[in-house]
Motif scaffolding. Structure first.
Motif, PDB file in Angstrom:
ATOM      1  N   GLY A 132      -1.260 -13.741  -4.058  1.00 48.56           N
ATOM      2  CA  GLY A 132      -0.362 -13.110  -5.005  1.00 48.56           C
ATOM      3  C   GLY A 132      -0.008 -11.686  -4.638  1.00 48.56           C
ATOM      4  O   GLY A 132      -0.317 -11.173  -3.564  1.00 48.56           O
ATOM      5  N   ARG A 133       0.642 -11.041  -5.574  1.00 53.08           N
ATOM      6  CA  ARG A 133       1.198  -9.702  -5.374  1.00 53.08           C
ATOM      7  C   ARG A 133       0.111  -8.657  -5.180  1.00 53.08           C
ATOM      8  O   ARG A 133       0.294  -7.705  -4.414  1.00 53.08           O
ATOM      9  CB  ARG A 133       2.078  -9.361  -6.580  1.00 53.08           C
ATOM     10  CG  ARG A 133       2.840  -8.092  -6.474  1.00 53.08           C
ATOM     11  CD  ARG A 133       3.988  -8.287  -5.536  1.00 53.08           C
ATOM     12  NE  ARG A 133       4.763  -7.059  -5.435  1.00 53.08           N
ATOM     13  CZ  ARG A 133       5.722  -6.889  -4.597  1.00 53.08           C
ATOM     14  NH1 ARG A 133       6.057  -7.848  -3.788  1.00 53.08           N
ATOM     15  NH2 ARG A 133       6.373  -5.768  -4.547  1.00 53.08           N
ATOM     16  N   GLU A 134      -1.019  -8.804  -5.825  1.00 57.38           N
ATOM     17  CA  GLU A 134      -2.085  -7.799  -5.738  1.00 57.38           C
ATOM     18  C   GLU A 134      -2.619  -7.694  -4.298  1.00 57.38           C
ATOM     19  O   GLU A 134      -2.767  -6.597  -3.770  1.00 57.38           O
ATOM     20  CB  GLU A 134      -3.220  -8.169  -6.685  1.00 57.38           C
ATOM     21  CG  GLU A 134      -4.343  -7.151  -6.707  1.00 57.38           C
ATOM     22  CD  GLU A 134      -5.427  -7.554  -7.694  1.00 57.38           C
ATOM     23  OE1 GLU A 134      -6.597  -7.241  -7.391  1.00 57.38           O
ATOM     24  OE2 GLU A 134      -5.117  -8.168  -8.728  1.00 57.38           O
ATOM     25  N   LYS A 135      -2.858  -8.816  -3.681  1.00 56.96           N
ATOM     26  CA  LYS A 135      -3.336  -8.814  -2.298  1.00 56.96           C
ATOM     27  C   LYS A 135      -2.276  -8.236  -1.361  1.00 56.96           C
ATOM     28  O   LYS A 135      -2.588  -7.485  -0.436  1.00 56.96           O
ATOM     29  CB  LYS A 135      -3.709 -10.235  -1.873  1.00 56.96           C
ATOM     30  CG  LYS A 135      -4.401 -10.299  -0.558  1.00 56.96           C
ATOM     31  CD  LYS A 135      -5.767  -9.649  -0.629  1.00 56.96           C
ATOM     32  CE  LYS A 135      -6.523  -9.828   0.670  1.00 56.96           C
ATOM     33  NZ  LYS A 135      -7.788  -9.139   0.668  1.00 56.96           N
ATOM     34  N   TYR A 136      -1.020  -8.575  -1.612  1.00 58.67           N
ATOM     35  CA  TYR A 136       0.081  -8.041  -0.825  1.00 58.67           C
ATOM     36  C   TYR A 136       0.115  -6.516  -0.918  1.00 58.67           C
ATOM     37  O   TYR A 136       0.268  -5.826   0.092  1.00 58.67           O
ATOM     38  CB  TYR A 136       1.408  -8.639  -1.299  1.00 58.67           C
ATOM     39  CG  TYR A 136       2.620  -7.982  -0.697  1.00 58.67           C
ATOM     40  CD1 TYR A 136       3.005  -8.269   0.598  1.00 58.67           C
ATOM     41  CD2 TYR A 136       3.370  -7.070  -1.430  1.00 58.67           C
ATOM     42  CE1 TYR A 136       4.115  -7.665   1.160  1.00 58.67           C
ATOM     43  CE2 TYR A 136       4.471  -6.455  -0.879  1.00 58.67           C
ATOM     44  CZ  TYR A 136       4.841  -6.754   0.413  1.00 58.67           C
ATOM     45  OH  TYR A 136       5.941  -6.141   0.964  1.00 58.67           O
ATOM     46  N   GLU A 137      -0.022  -5.991  -2.113  1.00 57.57           N
ATOM     47  CA  GLU A 137      -0.009  -4.530  -2.310  1.00 57.57           C
ATOM     48  C   GLU A 137      -1.188  -3.868  -1.605  1.00 57.57           C
ATOM     49  O   GLU A 137      -1.056  -2.785  -1.052  1.00 57.57           O
ATOM     50  CB  GLU A 137      -0.032  -4.188  -3.814  1.00 57.57           C
ATOM     51  CG  GLU A 137       1.241  -4.573  -4.555  1.00 57.57           C
ATOM     52  CD  GLU A 137       2.465  -3.825  -4.061  1.00 57.57           C
ATOM     53  OE1 GLU A 137       2.345  -2.695  -3.562  1.00 57.57           O
ATOM     54  OE2 GLU A 137       3.559  -4.408  -4.162  1.00 57.57           O
ATOM     55  N   GLN A 138      -2.348  -4.518  -1.600  1.00 59.88           N
ATOM     56  CA  GLN A 138      -3.510  -3.980  -0.877  1.00 59.88           C
ATOM     57  C   GLN A 138      -3.241  -3.912   0.625  1.00 59.88           C
ATOM     58  O   GLN A 138      -3.577  -2.923   1.284  1.00 59.88           O
ATOM     59  CB  GLN A 138      -4.744  -4.847  -1.138  1.00 59.88           C
ATOM     60  CG  GLN A 138      -5.319  -4.726  -2.523  1.00 59.88           C
ATOM     61  CD  GLN A 138      -6.489  -5.683  -2.729  1.00 59.88           C
ATOM     62  OE1 GLN A 138      -6.803  -6.496  -1.864  1.00 59.88           O
ATOM     63  NE2 GLN A 138      -7.124  -5.587  -3.903  1.00 59.88           N
TER      64      GLN A 138
END
Length: 101
Positions: free
Chosen positions: A21-27
């Motif tokens: 998801g988006r959270e891992k992408y942002e990390q």
């Protein structure tokens, strides 16, 4: 340079293929930005740019000092002889031998 390209490809593949998801992408994006702005990385990039820039100038200057007036030689009219063709080697089977089955 190949290692950096491979690492970038793996990172892009991971980002595109992940289902976290988006959270891992942002990390991942934040880590890449931190790494690219790290002083050692910036220094290495500047050093590489300087090396590549001065390297080509140094080669050009060296070539100019060796041969100040380059001349071109047109070899299109020069005939190059071909080597003679080899005759094929023909082998005949031995008489009196039985084939293995």
């Amino acid at each position: 340079m190949k290692v950096v390209t491979l690492a970038a490809g793996l990172a892009v593949g991971y980002v595109l293929g992940t289902r976290a998801g988006r959270e891992k992408y942002e990390q991942i994006v934040a880590g890449a930005r931190r790494a690219s702005s790290h002083p050692r990385v910036v220094q290495a990039q500047e050093k590489a740019k300087e090396f590549v820039g001065t390297g080509t100038d140094a080669v050009t200057q060296k070539l100019a000092s060796v041969n100040p007036e380059p001349t071109t030689t047109d070899l299109s009219d020069t005939a190059v002889p071909r080597p003679p063709r080899r005759k094929p080697v023909v082998t005949t089977p031995d008489v009196g031998t039985t084939p293995l089955v």
